[in-house]
Design a protein around this motif. Sequence first.
Motif, PDB file in Angstrom:
ATOM      1  N   ARG A 160       0.837  -1.197   0.000  1.00 52.67           N
ATOM      2  CA  ARG A 160       0.000   0.000   0.000  1.00 52.67           C
ATOM      3  C   ARG A 160       0.877   1.255   0.000  1.00 52.67           C
ATOM      4  NH1 ARG A 160      -3.197  -1.734   5.249  1.00 52.67           N
ATOM      5  NH2 ARG A 160      -1.036  -2.327   5.669  1.00 52.67           N
ATOM      6  N   ARG A 164      -0.050   7.187   6.797  1.00 54.81           N
ATOM      7  CA  ARG A 164      -0.641   6.433   7.901  1.00 54.81           C
ATOM      8  C   ARG A 164      -1.748   7.229   8.587  1.00 54.81           C
ATOM      9  NH1 ARG A 164       3.051   4.699  12.345  1.00 54.81           N
ATOM     10  NH2 ARG A 164       4.427   4.147  10.619  1.00 54.81           N
ATOM     11  N   ARG A 168      -7.923   5.457  11.415  1.00 55.00           N
ATOM     12  CA  ARG A 168      -8.441   4.472  10.470  1.00 55.00           C
ATOM     13  C   ARG A 168      -7.633   3.182  10.499  1.00 55.00           C
ATOM     14  NH1 ARG A 168      -8.718   7.786   4.958  1.00 55.00           N
ATOM     15  NH2 ARG A 168      -9.306   5.707   4.197  1.00 55.00           N
ATOM     16  N   LEU A 170      -4.703   2.592   9.479  1.00 53.57           N
ATOM     17  CA  LEU A 170      -4.097   2.400   8.168  1.00 53.57           C
ATOM     18  C   LEU A 170      -2.594   2.611   8.289  1.00 53.57           C
ATOM     19  CD1 LEU A 170      -4.494   1.877   5.168  1.00 53.57           C
ATOM     20  CD2 LEU A 170      -4.790   4.355   4.852  1.00 53.57           C
ATOM     21  N   PRO A 172       0.340   2.017   5.791  1.00 55.17           N
ATOM     22  CA  PRO A 172       0.819   1.606   4.460  1.00 55.17           C
ATOM     23  C   PRO A 172       2.277   1.167   4.508  1.00 55.17           C
ATOM     24  CG  PRO A 172       0.679   3.993   4.609  1.00 55.17           C
ATOM     25  CD  PRO A 172       0.056   3.463   5.858  1.00 55.17           C
ATOM     26  N   HIS A 187      -4.477   9.087   2.072  1.00 55.66           N
ATOM     27  CA  HIS A 187      -4.126   8.077   3.077  1.00 55.66           C
ATOM     28  C   HIS A 187      -3.941   6.712   2.431  1.00 55.66           C
ATOM     29  CE1 HIS A 187      -4.359  10.520   6.666  1.00 55.66           C
ATOM     30  NE2 HIS A 187      -5.488  11.059   6.224  1.00 55.66           N
ATOM     31  N   LEU A 188      -4.836   6.333   1.511  1.00 52.82           N
ATOM     32  CA  LEU A 188      -4.649   5.129   0.702  1.00 52.82           C
ATOM     33  C   LEU A 188      -4.647   5.588  -0.746  1.00 52.82           C
ATOM     34  CD1 LEU A 188      -4.270   2.091   0.530  1.00 52.82           C
ATOM     35  CD2 LEU A 188      -6.760   1.831   0.479  1.00 52.82           C
TER      36      LEU A 188
END
Length: 251
Positions: A160, A164, A168, A170, A172, A187-188
Amino acid sequence: MPVCPSGHASQATDYCDVCGDLMEGAQRAEFAEPEPAPAPASQPAKPEPAEAADCPHCGTPRSGRFCEVDGYDFETGTVYTVQLTAAGTAQAVPVVPQQRPSSTPVVAPPPAPAGPCALVKADRAYFDSVIAEMGQDAGALAFPPYCPERRVPLLGDQIRIGRRSTTRALLPEIDLSAPPEDPGVSHLHAVLLAQPDGTWNLIDPGSTNGTTVNGGTEPIPVNVPVPVGDGDRIHVGAWTTITLSLQEGTP
Protein backbone atom coordinates in the motif's frame (compact mmCIF):
# COMPACT_ATOMS: atom_id res chain seq x y z
CA MET A 1 123.07 -18.11 80.26
CA PRO A 2 122.48 -15.33 77.74
CA VAL A 3 121.24 -12.05 79.12
CA CYS A 4 118.97 -9.67 77.12
CA PRO A 5 119.65 -5.95 76.87
CA SER A 6 117.17 -5.42 79.71
CA GLY A 7 119.13 -7.72 82.04
CA HIS A 8 116.89 -10.78 81.91
CA ALA A 9 118.41 -14.25 81.80
CA SER A 10 116.95 -16.15 78.82
CA GLN A 11 117.19 -19.73 77.69
CA ALA A 12 116.54 -18.60 74.07
CA THR A 13 119.30 -16.95 72.13
CA ASP A 14 117.16 -14.93 69.69
CA TYR A 15 114.46 -13.32 71.82
CA CYS A 16 114.26 -12.88 75.59
CA ASP A 17 112.02 -15.37 77.35
CA VAL A 18 110.93 -12.64 79.80
CA CYS A 19 110.45 -9.42 77.81
CA GLY A 20 110.69 -10.68 74.20
CA ASP A 21 113.46 -8.24 73.36
CA LEU A 22 115.97 -9.19 70.66
CA MET A 23 119.00 -10.84 72.20
CA GLU A 24 122.40 -9.48 71.42
CA GLY A 25 123.98 -11.12 68.39
CA ALA A 26 120.68 -12.54 67.14
CA GLN A 27 119.86 -11.87 63.46
CA ARG A 28 116.91 -9.51 62.98
CA ALA A 29 114.14 -10.83 60.69
CA GLU A 30 113.59 -8.89 57.49
CA PHE A 31 110.13 -8.55 55.96
CA ALA A 32 109.64 -7.93 52.27
CA GLU A 33 107.57 -4.92 51.32
CA PRO A 34 104.20 -5.96 49.83
CA GLU A 35 103.90 -5.39 46.11
CA PRO A 36 101.38 -2.69 45.23
CA ALA A 37 98.11 -3.88 43.66
CA PRO A 38 97.87 -3.24 39.92
CA ALA A 39 95.89 -0.16 39.05
CA PRO A 40 92.48 -0.93 37.51
CA ALA A 41 92.23 -0.46 33.81
CA SER A 42 90.72 2.90 32.99
CA GLN A 43 87.17 2.77 31.63
CA PRO A 44 86.49 4.73 28.46
CA ALA A 45 84.59 7.87 29.22
CA LYS A 46 80.95 7.84 28.14
CA PRO A 47 80.30 10.34 25.42
CA GLU A 48 78.04 13.11 26.57
CA PRO A 49 74.81 13.42 24.62
CA ALA A 50 74.94 15.99 21.93
CA GLU A 51 72.98 19.09 22.73
CA ALA A 52 70.10 19.98 20.49
CA ALA A 53 70.99 22.88 18.27
CA ASP A 54 67.45 24.10 17.65
CA CYS A 55 64.17 24.03 19.57
CA PRO A 56 62.14 21.09 18.24
CA HIS A 57 58.92 23.11 18.61
CA CYS A 58 59.71 26.48 17.05
CA GLY A 59 63.16 25.96 15.50
CA THR A 60 64.85 28.76 17.49
CA PRO A 61 68.65 28.17 17.88
CA ARG A 62 69.58 27.05 21.38
CA SER A 63 71.26 29.68 23.57
CA GLY A 64 70.80 28.05 26.98
CA ARG A 65 68.73 25.49 28.81
CA PHE A 66 65.40 27.10 27.88
CA CYS A 67 64.18 28.26 24.49
CA GLU A 68 63.76 32.01 24.42
CA VAL A 69 60.58 31.82 22.33
CA ASP A 70 58.35 29.06 23.73
CA GLY A 71 60.15 28.11 26.97
CA TYR A 72 61.15 24.61 25.85
CA ASP A 73 63.46 22.88 28.37
CA PHE A 74 66.24 21.20 26.37
CA GLU A 75 67.21 18.96 29.32
CA THR A 76 63.76 17.61 30.26
CA GLY A 77 61.95 18.06 26.95
CA THR A 78 59.14 20.07 28.58
CA VAL A 79 57.61 23.32 27.39
CA TYR A 80 57.04 25.91 30.10
CA THR A 81 54.89 29.01 30.11
CA VAL A 82 54.75 31.88 32.59
CA GLN A 83 51.55 32.43 34.56
CA LEU A 84 50.63 34.87 37.30
CA THR A 85 49.56 33.48 40.66
CA ALA A 86 46.80 34.90 42.84
CA ALA A 87 49.45 36.87 44.74
CA GLY A 88 50.66 38.51 41.51
CA THR A 89 53.94 36.62 41.24
CA ALA A 90 55.10 34.89 38.07
CA GLN A 91 55.71 31.17 37.98
CA ALA A 92 56.76 28.72 35.27
CA VAL A 93 54.08 26.15 34.52
CA PRO A 94 54.64 23.14 32.22
CA VAL A 95 52.40 23.08 29.18
CA VAL A 96 50.50 19.81 28.78
CA PRO A 97 50.23 18.95 25.08
CA GLN A 98 46.67 18.58 23.91
CA GLN A 99 45.69 15.29 22.39
CA ARG A 100 44.29 15.35 18.93
CA PRO A 101 40.61 14.59 18.88
CA SER A 102 39.90 11.23 17.45
CA SER A 103 38.30 11.36 14.05
CA THR A 104 34.60 10.70 13.94
CA PRO A 105 34.02 7.14 12.88
CA VAL A 106 32.43 6.83 9.50
CA VAL A 107 29.09 5.13 9.82
CA ALA A 108 28.30 3.05 6.78
CA PRO A 109 24.81 3.51 5.39
CA PRO A 110 22.44 0.61 5.94
CA PRO A 111 22.67 -1.97 3.19
CA ALA A 112 20.07 -1.80 0.50
CA PRO A 113 17.38 -4.45 0.85
CA ALA A 114 17.84 -7.55 -1.23
CA GLY A 115 15.14 -8.56 -3.66
CA PRO A 116 12.39 -6.35 -5.09
CA CYS A 117 12.22 -2.88 -3.61
CA ALA A 118 10.99 0.65 -4.29
CA LEU A 119 13.10 3.83 -4.29
CA VAL A 120 11.14 6.78 -2.86
CA LYS A 121 12.40 10.31 -3.53
CA ALA A 122 11.30 13.90 -4.10
CA ASP A 123 11.29 14.43 -7.89
CA ARG A 124 11.84 18.03 -9.01
CA ALA A 125 10.90 17.33 -12.63
CA TYR A 126 7.58 15.77 -11.57
CA PHE A 127 6.94 18.68 -9.19
CA ASP A 128 7.47 21.21 -11.99
CA SER A 129 4.95 19.35 -14.18
CA VAL A 130 2.38 19.43 -11.37
CA ILE A 131 2.93 23.17 -10.86
CA ALA A 132 2.52 23.79 -14.61
CA GLU A 133 -0.85 21.98 -14.63
CA MET A 134 -2.16 23.73 -11.51
CA GLY A 135 -1.34 27.21 -12.77
CA GLN A 136 -2.35 29.95 -10.31
CA ASP A 137 -3.55 27.41 -7.75
CA ALA A 138 0.03 26.21 -7.17
CA GLY A 139 1.13 29.26 -5.18
CA ALA A 140 0.98 27.44 -1.83
CA LEU A 141 3.16 24.51 -2.94
CA ALA A 142 6.93 24.53 -2.47
CA PHE A 143 9.44 21.83 -3.32
CA PRO A 144 11.12 20.51 -0.12
CA PRO A 145 14.73 21.77 0.26
CA TYR A 146 15.79 18.43 1.74
CA CYS A 147 14.09 15.06 1.37
CA PRO A 148 16.38 12.00 1.72
CA GLU A 149 15.87 9.08 -0.60
CA ARG A 150 14.91 5.75 0.92
CA ARG A 151 14.37 2.18 -0.25
CA VAL A 152 11.39 0.12 0.85
CA PRO A 153 11.42 -3.67 0.33
CA LEU A 154 8.44 -5.09 -1.52
CA LEU A 155 7.44 -7.89 0.85
CA GLY A 156 4.17 -9.74 0.62
CA ASP A 157 1.44 -9.81 -2.01
CA GLN A 158 0.26 -6.21 -1.63
CA ILE A 159 2.14 -2.97 -1.01
CA ARG A 160 0.00 0.00 0.00
CA ILE A 161 1.15 3.55 -0.85
CA GLY A 162 -0.16 6.45 1.22
CA ARG A 163 -0.09 8.17 4.60
CA ARG A 164 -0.64 6.43 7.90
CA SER A 165 -3.83 7.11 9.83
CA THR A 166 -4.16 5.99 13.44
CA THR A 167 -7.90 6.68 13.53
CA ARG A 168 -8.44 4.47 10.47
CA ALA A 169 -5.79 1.92 11.53
CA LEU A 170 -4.10 2.40 8.17
CA LEU A 171 -0.37 1.60 8.09
CA PRO A 172 0.82 1.61 4.46
CA GLU A 173 3.98 -0.29 3.58
CA ILE A 174 5.26 2.76 1.66
CA ASP A 175 4.44 5.43 4.24
CA LEU A 176 4.70 9.00 2.87
CA SER A 177 3.64 10.75 6.06
CA ALA A 178 7.23 11.30 7.29
CA PRO A 179 8.43 14.90 6.96
CA PRO A 180 8.58 16.57 4.58
CA GLU A 181 5.04 15.29 4.07
CA ASP A 182 3.73 15.41 0.53
CA PRO A 183 0.40 17.28 0.80
CA GLY A 184 -1.00 15.71 -2.37
CA VAL A 185 -0.88 12.09 -1.17
CA SER A 186 -4.08 10.40 0.05
CA HIS A 187 -4.13 8.08 3.08
CA LEU A 188 -4.65 5.13 0.70
CA HIS A 189 -3.33 6.48 -2.57
CA ALA A 190 -2.32 3.38 -4.56
CA VAL A 191 -1.63 -0.32 -4.16
CA LEU A 192 0.95 -2.64 -5.74
CA LEU A 193 -0.34 -6.21 -6.19
CA ALA A 194 2.06 -9.14 -6.77
CA GLN A 195 0.96 -11.59 -9.48
CA PRO A 196 1.55 -15.37 -9.48
CA ASP A 197 3.93 -15.08 -12.45
CA GLY A 198 6.20 -12.64 -10.53
CA THR A 199 4.90 -9.47 -12.17
CA TRP A 200 3.20 -6.55 -10.41
CA ASN A 201 0.04 -4.56 -11.04
CA LEU A 202 -0.61 -0.97 -9.91
CA ILE A 203 -4.11 0.07 -8.77
CA ASP A 204 -5.40 3.51 -7.77
CA PRO A 205 -8.43 2.83 -5.50
CA GLY A 206 -9.68 6.41 -5.86
CA SER A 207 -7.04 8.85 -4.65
CA THR A 208 -7.84 12.57 -4.54
CA ASN A 209 -5.14 13.74 -6.96
CA GLY A 210 -4.63 10.59 -9.07
CA THR A 211 -1.59 8.46 -9.94
CA THR A 212 0.56 8.70 -13.07
CA VAL A 213 3.29 6.42 -14.46
CA ASN A 214 6.61 7.18 -16.19
CA GLY A 215 6.06 10.92 -16.57
CA GLY A 216 2.58 10.63 -18.07
CA THR A 217 0.12 13.46 -17.65
CA GLU A 218 -3.06 11.36 -17.61
CA PRO A 219 -3.81 9.52 -14.32
CA ILE A 220 -4.35 5.78 -14.51
CA PRO A 221 -8.01 4.69 -14.35
CA VAL A 222 -9.51 4.12 -10.90
CA ASN A 223 -9.61 0.47 -9.80
CA VAL A 224 -8.09 -0.73 -13.09
CA PRO A 225 -4.94 -2.87 -12.76
CA VAL A 226 -1.99 -1.41 -14.68
CA PRO A 227 1.03 -3.72 -15.21
CA VAL A 228 4.35 -2.24 -14.01
CA GLY A 229 7.84 -3.63 -14.30
CA ASP A 230 11.44 -3.08 -13.32
CA GLY A 231 12.47 0.58 -13.61
CA ASP A 232 8.93 1.95 -13.91
CA ARG A 233 8.24 5.23 -12.09
CA ILE A 234 5.04 5.83 -10.12
CA HIS A 235 4.15 9.50 -9.46
CA VAL A 236 1.88 10.44 -6.56
CA GLY A 237 1.11 13.66 -4.72
CA ALA A 238 2.95 16.90 -5.49
CA TRP A 239 6.54 15.68 -5.80
CA THR A 240 6.87 11.99 -4.87
CA THR A 241 8.23 9.49 -7.40
CA ILE A 242 8.50 5.77 -6.58
CA THR A 243 10.91 3.82 -8.83
CA LEU A 244 10.49 0.05 -8.88
CA SER A 245 13.49 -2.27 -8.70
CA LEU A 246 12.14 -5.77 -9.30
CA GLN A 247 15.35 -7.63 -10.18
CA GLU A 248 16.61 -10.27 -7.74
CA GLY A 249 19.63 -9.35 -5.64
CA THR A 250 20.77 -6.07 -4.16
CA PRO A 251 19.76 -3.07 -6.31
